[in-house]
Design a protein around this motif. Structure first.
Motif, PDB file in Angstrom:
ATOM      1  N   LEU A  25      -9.668  -2.555  -1.882  1.00 38.54           N
ATOM      2  CA  LEU A  25      -8.618  -1.558  -1.757  1.00 38.54           C
ATOM      3  C   LEU A  25      -7.277  -2.251  -1.573  1.00 38.54           C
ATOM      4  CD1 LEU A  25     -10.220   1.172   0.510  1.00 38.54           C
ATOM      5  CD2 LEU A  25     -10.337   0.854  -1.961  1.00 38.54           C
ATOM      6  N   GLN A  26      -6.224  -1.573  -1.924  1.00 35.84           N
ATOM      7  CA  GLN A  26      -4.905  -2.174  -1.885  1.00 35.84           C
ATOM      8  C   GLN A  26      -3.882  -1.125  -1.447  1.00 35.84           C
ATOM      9  OE1 GLN A  26      -4.656  -4.983  -4.941  1.00 35.84           O
ATOM     10  NE2 GLN A  26      -2.440  -4.920  -5.109  1.00 35.84           N
ATOM     11  N   LYS A  27      -2.900  -1.532  -0.673  1.00 32.00           N
ATOM     12  CA  LYS A  27      -1.845  -0.605  -0.279  1.00 32.00           C
ATOM     13  C   LYS A  27      -1.060  -0.161  -1.510  1.00 32.00           C
ATOM     14  CE  LYS A  27      -0.980  -1.724   4.523  1.00 32.00           C
ATOM     15  NZ  LYS A  27      -0.096  -2.387   5.480  1.00 32.00           N
ATOM     16  N   VAL A  28      -0.570   1.056  -1.460  1.00 34.53           N
ATOM     17  CA  VAL A  28       0.225   1.550  -2.584  1.00 34.53           C
ATOM     18  C   VAL A  28       1.631   0.959  -2.464  1.00 34.53           C
ATOM     19  CG1 VAL A  28       1.116   3.607  -3.727  1.00 34.53           C
ATOM     20  CG2 VAL A  28      -1.138   3.670  -2.620  1.00 34.53           C
ATOM     21  N   SER A  29       2.011   0.158  -3.430  1.00 36.92           N
ATOM     22  CA  SER A  29       3.323  -0.501  -3.371  1.00 36.92           C
ATOM     23  C   SER A  29       4.434   0.499  -3.676  1.00 36.92           C
ATOM     24  CB  SER A  29       3.371  -1.642  -4.391  1.00 36.92           C
ATOM     25  OG  SER A  29       3.378  -1.096  -5.698  1.00 36.92           O
ATOM     26  N   ASP A  30       5.672   0.120  -3.326  1.00 37.29           N
ATOM     27  CA  ASP A  30       6.806   0.995  -3.579  1.00 37.29           C
ATOM     28  C   ASP A  30       6.986   1.264  -5.070  1.00 37.29           C
ATOM     29  OD1 ASP A  30       7.379   1.364  -0.937  1.00 37.29           O
ATOM     30  OD2 ASP A  30       8.824  -0.287  -0.827  1.00 37.29           O
ATOM     31  N   ASP A  31       6.695   0.252  -5.899  1.00 39.11           N
ATOM     32  CA  ASP A  31       6.809   0.427  -7.350  1.00 39.11           C
ATOM     33  C   ASP A  31       5.925   1.568  -7.832  1.00 39.11           C
ATOM     34  OD1 ASP A  31       8.571  -1.591  -7.506  1.00 39.11           O
ATOM     35  OD2 ASP A  31       7.237  -3.044  -8.495  1.00 39.11           O
ATOM     36  N   VAL A  32       4.676   1.520  -7.409  1.00 35.38           N
ATOM     37  CA  VAL A  32       3.734   2.566  -7.836  1.00 35.38           C
ATOM     38  C   VAL A  32       4.150   3.917  -7.254  1.00 35.38           C
ATOM     39  CG1 VAL A  32       1.356   3.370  -7.694  1.00 35.38           C
ATOM     40  CG2 VAL A  32       1.822   0.940  -8.118  1.00 35.38           C
ATOM     41  N   ARG A  33       4.507   3.875  -5.993  1.00 32.26           N
ATOM     42  CA  ARG A  33       4.929   5.103  -5.331  1.00 32.26           C
ATOM     43  C   ARG A  33       6.101   5.763  -6.074  1.00 32.26           C
ATOM     44  NH1 ARG A  33       3.716   6.494  -0.073  1.00 32.26           N
ATOM     45  NH2 ARG A  33       2.726   4.465   0.091  1.00 32.26           N
ATOM     46  N   ASP A  34       7.070   4.951  -6.445  1.00 33.85           N
ATOM     47  CA  ASP A  34       8.228   5.491  -7.170  1.00 33.85           C
ATOM     48  C   ASP A  34       7.811   6.132  -8.489  1.00 33.85           C
ATOM     49  OD1 ASP A  34       9.827   4.628  -5.164  1.00 33.85           O
ATOM     50  OD2 ASP A  34      10.621   2.858  -6.219  1.00 33.85           O
ATOM     51  N   GLU A  35       6.783   5.554  -9.101  1.00 36.94           N
ATOM     52  CA  GLU A  35       6.360   6.064 -10.406  1.00 36.94           C
ATOM     53  C   GLU A  35       5.695   7.430 -10.331  1.00 36.94           C
ATOM     54  OE1 GLU A  35       5.428   2.118 -13.136  1.00 36.94           O
ATOM     55  OE2 GLU A  35       4.050   2.642 -11.512  1.00 36.94           O
ATOM     56  N   TYR A  36       4.983   7.688  -9.238  1.00 35.69           N
ATOM     57  CA  TYR A  36       4.303   8.990  -9.219  1.00 35.69           C
ATOM     58  C   TYR A  36       4.951  10.022  -8.319  1.00 35.69           C
ATOM     59  CZ  TYR A  36       1.663   8.249  -4.841  1.00 35.69           C
ATOM     60  OH  TYR A  36       1.305   8.049  -3.542  1.00 35.69           O
ATOM     61  N   LEU A  37       5.735   9.565  -7.326  1.00 35.86           N
ATOM     62  CA  LEU A  37       6.312  10.556  -6.407  1.00 35.86           C
ATOM     63  C   LEU A  37       7.304  11.491  -7.100  1.00 35.86           C
ATOM     64  CD1 LEU A  37       6.768   8.799  -2.933  1.00 35.86           C
ATOM     65  CD2 LEU A  37       5.105  10.536  -3.617  1.00 35.86           C
ATOM     66  N   ILE A  38       7.860  11.060  -8.207  1.00 34.17           N
ATOM     67  CA  ILE A  38       8.800  11.952  -8.911  1.00 34.17           C
ATOM     68  C   ILE A  38       8.099  13.195  -9.457  1.00 34.17           C
ATOM     69  CG2 ILE A  38      10.532  10.212  -9.532  1.00 34.17           C
ATOM     70  CD1 ILE A  38       9.156  10.019 -12.284  1.00 34.17           C
ATOM     71  N   TYR A  39       6.763  13.143  -9.554  1.00 35.67           N
ATOM     72  CA  TYR A  39       6.018  14.315 -10.046  1.00 35.67           C
ATOM     73  C   TYR A  39       5.400  15.124  -8.904  1.00 35.67           C
ATOM     74  CZ  TYR A  39       6.483  11.572 -14.278  1.00 35.67           C
ATOM     75  OH  TYR A  39       7.004  10.859 -15.315  1.00 35.67           O
TER      76      TYR A  39
END
Lengths: 292, 292
Positions: free
Chosen positions: A212-226
């Protein structure tokens, strides 16, 4: 009826508890220790998460993505679903088919779970996530990260009958540092009545290390807009049953059921035993064939 | 791939041979002699046809008919299907869903068989036959007669992938004095290419005596008005494979497969093991879990 379950990696990982429970009509099931083609059904606590997919599936990803892109427009045009006006959730209508109902002439739990999966996939595709069944963002694909379901809680208040039209709305949100969540609301489309709700938690796993891996800010930015800007929960009530821990079995040996082994038809496009199969197994325990 | 099979009453009756074969990828399966809740899986040759439904299902028929009538308009409005212009066949489009594809990322045989059933049901309902899953005419209901599948032959030339749109056309016709037939043609809706064909034979059974019965002129008059005026076959070629007798197994003991017993989820709204379950069992024989 309420079902909470753990998807494909039926293993306890550091941050997760392996949970499988069906509250209302069936007793919990302890899955047999058995391993077929790299799919694991039980593992000691704190073991690394076992694969939910294999390299064959990963290699096929690009191919199926291309295939889906080619026919996507036609399917999207015909599908009875789309993003909502604010584009922060997705709604789709489904007509319950004759083979989707069980002996009591209403949709089976498996049908409901399948439709939750379908509407989740269609939502993910409609916002541009990968169409290989993993719904990954650009950064996730670059870093070999995928989502895996950690927990799902489904409550159905009125099971739809054959030819009933149900509308399912779904949306995603962040969930702490290690995961995300997807919620659903099911309505009888004819009356607008809420007939069910569901929620699920997902964690990010490295496909190569299986950790398992923490959700990085990059990934977070990609999906939080939806995602909805403010917390929106299918179960907003305090102390609702979706939050409760699933209690340990007092005597797990009571709930063994032999013979529930994967069949060819239980494997999905990622070549692992689909989560709906686990729900089906749980429901086989303690049930008789006579109608009730 | 070609599959011929016998539906629920897996028994040999006077006019029928119990046939179960899957030609291309799997060996035939001899079903275990086992009886659960009145559903029979094997019977001596020339025994009367065993029930494919029971009285509970029959009594529930009226109720489900009323339920379906109530929501019928909404479903009919949303459904991607309707009678063709001459009203002698029915076409419906389906988008292949994410959970309907198997390990090779294309629709499973079970998905295809389910959709054939769905489009058949919707056709029958659209011309006013009963909506209880038995698709009976007025006279049939009066005389307690139902249709039972005797044989089905499915050929798929190209399995659709997730999100592909398929269009299925179906129609009925008379078949001698004791039966009727339903044919299907499956097309890739994007290209118009025929991707599959299927045909099935049905016989009329008295629900009370469980015996086959000739189709009377009254019944014939009721359904022939919805059939093509001239013979129209999904397999019009001479000596095509749908006409061939399924050869007897040389050594049936080679094709036993234990453990394939009905689960709760295998029962349909008429409380019998659904025909698609039998197809699934046949396909489990001789298959490995690895992709091919």
């Amino acid at each position: 009826m309420s079902v909470s379950m753990l998807k494909a990696p039926c293993n306890a990982a550091d941050q997760l508890q392996a949970l499988a429970q069906c509250r209302a009509h069936a007793a919990p099931l302890r899955l047999p220790r058995r391993r077929i083609s790299g799919v694991s059904f039980s593992a000691p606590p704190r073991a690394p998460v076992v694969a939910v997919l294999d390299r064959v599936a990963a290699a096929d990803g690009e191919q199926s993505r291309l295939a889906a892109a080619g026919s996507g427009n036609l399917a999207d045009r015909l599908r009875l679903g789309s993003l909502t006006e604010d584009r922060l959730s997705y709604k789709e209508r489904f007509i319950v088919r004759c083979y989707e109902v069980g002996i009591n002439k209403t949709a089976t739990v498996e049908t409901i779970a399948n439709l939750l999966q379908e509407v989740g996939c269609n939502h993910a595709q409609s916002v541009g996530f990968s169409t290989d069944g993993f719904a990954t963002t650009h950064t996730m694909r670059k870093l070999h990260l995928i989502w895996v379901t950690a927990r799902m809680h489904i409550e159905i208040y009125k099971y739809p009958a054959w030819s009933d039209v149900i509308e399912i709305e779904t949306w995603c949100q962040g969930e702490g540092r290690i995961g995300t969540r997807r919620d659903w609301i099911l309505k009888d489309y004819a009356t607008g009545q809420v007939i069910g709700r569901a929620t699920s938690k997902w964690v990010m796993m490295n496909q190569d290390t299986r950790r398992l891996q923490k959700v990085s800010d990059d990934v977070r930015d990609e999906y939080l807009i939806y995602c909805p800007r403010e917390l929106r929960l299918a179960f907003p009530e305090e102390n609702n049953s979706s939050l409760r821990k699933i209690s340990k079995l007092e005597d797990p040996s009571q709930y063994y059921r032999l013979g529930l082994v994967p069949r060819r038809a239980d494997l999905d496009m990622n070549q692992h035993v689909n989560n709906v199969t686990y729900i089906g197994w749980v429901l086989e325990v303690g049930r008789s064939f006579t109608s009730s």
